[in-house]
Each structure stands twice: as structure tokens, then as C-alpha cells.
Design a protein around this motif. Sequence first.
Motif, PDB file in Angstrom:
ATOM      1  N   LEU A  84      -7.079   4.723  18.633  1.00 45.99           N
ATOM      2  CA  LEU A  84      -7.854   4.120  19.709  1.00 45.99           C
ATOM      3  C   LEU A  84      -9.008   5.042  20.021  1.00 45.99           C
ATOM      4  O   LEU A  84      -8.853   6.015  20.702  1.00 45.99           O
ATOM      5  N   SER A 137     -10.993   5.973  22.080  1.00 38.45           N
ATOM      6  CA  SER A 137     -11.225   5.855  23.508  1.00 38.45           C
ATOM      7  C   SER A 137     -11.187   4.401  23.945  1.00 38.45           C
ATOM      8  O   SER A 137     -12.211   3.770  24.140  1.00 38.45           O
ATOM      9  N   PHE A 138      -9.989   3.858  24.037  1.00 39.87           N
ATOM     10  CA  PHE A 138      -9.821   2.466  24.438  1.00 39.87           C
ATOM     11  C   PHE A 138     -10.546   2.230  25.754  1.00 39.87           C
ATOM     12  O   PHE A 138     -10.388   2.961  26.706  1.00 39.87           O
ATOM     13  N   ASP A 141      -7.368  14.261  19.718  1.00 44.23           N
ATOM     14  CA  ASP A 141      -6.573  13.035  19.796  1.00 44.23           C
ATOM     15  C   ASP A 141      -5.127  13.320  19.402  1.00 44.23           C
ATOM     16  O   ASP A 141      -4.824  13.548  18.236  1.00 44.23           O
ATOM     17  N   ASP A 191      -1.495  10.244  24.735  1.00 43.74           N
ATOM     18  CA  ASP A 191      -2.661  10.040  23.887  1.00 43.74           C
ATOM     19  C   ASP A 191      -3.953  10.551  24.519  1.00 43.74           C
ATOM     20  O   ASP A 191      -4.575   9.854  25.310  1.00 43.74           O
ATOM     21  N   SER A 193      -7.259   8.327  24.351  1.00 39.33           N
ATOM     22  CA  SER A 193      -7.568   7.202  25.240  1.00 39.33           C
ATOM     23  C   SER A 193      -8.107   7.766  26.546  1.00 39.33           C
ATOM     24  O   SER A 193      -7.509   8.671  27.124  1.00 39.33           O
ATOM     25  N   ASP A 217       0.277   3.389  27.423  1.00 36.27           N
ATOM     26  CA  ASP A 217      -0.571   4.427  26.830  1.00 36.27           C
ATOM     27  C   ASP A 217      -0.885   5.470  27.901  1.00 36.27           C
ATOM     28  O   ASP A 217      -1.708   5.238  28.778  1.00 36.27           O
ATOM     29  N   GLY A 271      -2.889   7.987  28.575  1.00 35.79           N
ATOM     30  CA  GLY A 271      -4.123   8.551  28.067  1.00 35.79           C
ATOM     31  C   GLY A 271      -4.499   9.859  28.734  1.00 35.79           C
ATOM     32  O   GLY A 271      -3.691  10.493  29.433  1.00 35.79           O
TER      33      GLY A 271
END
Length: 436
Positions: free
Chosen positions: A12, A14-15, A105, A327, A330, A403, A405
Motif C-alpha cells: 500500500l 500510502s493508502f 514500510d 504498517d 500506510s 491496518d 498504519g
Amino acid sequence: MLSSNGKLPRWLASFGLAAAVVLVAGCGGGSGTTTSSGSSTNSTGGAVLAAGSPVSSLPATLASNQVAVTVAGGFENAPNIPTVSVTVCEPGTSRCQTINNVQVDTASTGLRLTLDALNYTMQTALPVEVESVSGKPIAECSGFADGKSWGSVRTADVTIGGETASSVPIQVMGDLPQSAAAGTSNGCAIGTLNDTSSAIAAHGILGIAAAKYDCGIVCQTPSSGVYAGCTGSGSSTSCTDLAVLEVQQVTNPVRKFATDNTGVILNMPAVTSSGSTSATGFLTFGIGTESNNVLPASGIQKLTTDHYGNVQSASLSGTSVSGAFFDTGSNGLFFADSTLPSCKGATGFYCPTSTVSRTPSVTGFNGTSVSIGLSIANALSVFEDGGFAYDNVGGPFTLGSFDFGMPFFYGRTVYVNYDPSNDGSARVATSAYVAF
């Protein structure tokens, strides 16, 4: 970063990043109107607090197995993008380049650099991996939750802090024409690719997840649709499905360090509820290999994971979700919550009228359960205060997982221990763990 090869989607870039960049560039800083009291209002009419001063947890001196991690304006003025400097060299030579603003990441595998981040010398100096049986140069179509990236697989000596990994397969994103992409999935042949520094808000991605190879045994068959073998050059390049042995797949560089290769530890400072203009922490390589990377005997929760870093189960407000992962790739806390409104014009984030609390529960394969208290603020308001480090922004996530993040990592020391096996399956317990 949500990697599609780990069964649970996981690479991802950076979702929600596209929304965040728009918010920062279009609504941040100068978009507020100053009042007579010196406060300001945001584009939705709410009060905007000034971001807090820079914060740091850096020790006085970094050890050779440590590197500074910075969340700041970076390459694209995007929030919650933790970055390090990485040096890549033509294997076995002193022909090298140090590249700043490479995103850290903890939920993808392998170093991926954008072509535009490499100088002309390094663009040509890093040799392309050639598949050992077919003799074809190797390319990869790597999958992201918000798109794909396409580029060749190169070999480089990689140095991070004082640690070096020799002859590491990495991906150079954006060095092949999109017209060359083909194969089973055809995923990189159409649409807009995430293969430039502007597209991912960084000069690359340093994937340091639990897995050693980005897709392992799955990609040792051509039907995976991930790797391709190419012929021709320039606009006449043509690529088709290719089976690639693990040793030639994009690899976590930390796993190839001579020592300190058993995991990573990320220490980040706490930030205020209005965020900070920058936050600097540090990444330590290895767990249990040096005096500075020993897992504490008490006062810490350890959750064992599968090969890809997913815990066994998770729930929110009594409702089970398919899993959870931790994560740094994200830039928000992403989870499904129908009671939280999405931001108008920025559907990647939640915008509640006031800050709300959520307490998801996660359980490792070892049976350890932890309840984690989190806050979700109005993303439009906090993104407009001039900061870049926030621990209270999140958004909707439709893939059925929680997630955790980058906001989760502020004010914590998080241990990511690696699965020593080269292969593994999703939903199957390993000795890998996340601890905090």
C-alpha cells in the motif's frame, strides 16, 4: 504498504495518500483564514490548531546498526511518510548514490526505487537481473491497493546506516515502457502506474516486512502474473509471464545483512493531538543480536504472526475482521467503521465532527490478545495545521482487515521479528512476531 502477494493484500503505497496530498497542497497552510485572536478556521469552518514543534527520540549517537527515520515535508509534503536514506552501489564497486526520502514500510518486502530518483550513472550502472533458465531480463508488476508499479529487477549493494547487504535484487520503478507489460494478469498494461516519486510521495519504498522474498514460492510459476521476462529494448520492449526463483526475486535487504538480520525495531517519539511539524525516530536492525536490540523480558506484548506479518485475528466494537497488520507504509489507521463519516472531497479519510476513540483488539497465533486504544480526528482539520506527523488520522478500508498504519507507531517502540523460513503461507503460524 499492502502486499498483494501475501494473500492478504499488503503493498500500500500510502493508502489514501492521493487524498492526503490533495488536502495538504490544496487546503493546508494558507487555506485557513486568520481571526483577530490569532487562531484560524479550516475549509469546513472548524477551528485549526497549530501543529506542535518538532519531536525526536534520537539517541545522542546512532550505532552502526541504526538509522534515523524522519517524518516531515519530505518529497511531496504528504503526512505520515517515514523516510530514511539508502545508498545503492553497482555490485562490488564504489560507484554509488545515496538516495534520501525513501519510505520505510514494515508491511512489504524489498527495496523499490523510482527511476527519477537515480542519477544517470546509476540508472545505467545497476545491472538488470537475468533469469537463470530463460536468459531473459526480469521485470516486475508489483501490486498496490491503489494501483500498480512496473519496472525492471536490478542488482545492487544496499547500505542503510552502517549495515550493507550485497547483491540484493531490487526493483527500479518506471524504467520500462508501460506498453511492454503483458502476461496473465495484464495488471500493469493499463491504467495509471505508481512508478514516479510524485506518485508515491517518496523516492522509493524500503520494504522490511517479515517475509524474505516478495512473493516466494508463488512466483516460481509463470501464472503468478507478478514477474515477466523481457526481450527487445526501448519502445520495442516486450515482456511475458516468467517463473522466477526466490534468489532472484525482490528481497528484503535487512535479511541479507551479514549480521543484525533477524528483525527490525522502530522507535518513534510521541506527537500531540494537533500533530507535529516533524518527528524523528530511529530504526534498529536485528533483534537479540546486539546489546541495543534485546527484547525486554517484561512490560511488552508479543503477538506471533504468519509469514507475512499478519496476526491471527482482530475485532472492533465486537465485530470480527479478517485480520490485522502493522504498517508504516500506510499514512493512516485504516479500518471499516460505518459510524464514521468520510471527508467530503477526500474519501480516503474519516472526518468526524469531534475526535472519537476506538479500541480494536488483536490476537496473535500464540493466543496473546491486546486491546489498542486509538483516536480518530477530523482529517481535514488536522491536515491543515502545518504539520506532517499525526497519530489520530484514519480512513475506511474495504479489504476486511485492520491496518495499523503510521499513526500507531508514534510514542512506541515496535519490534518486528522475522520468520527465519524462506517461505510460508498466510494464516499459518510462524515464529515471527510483532511486539510493543
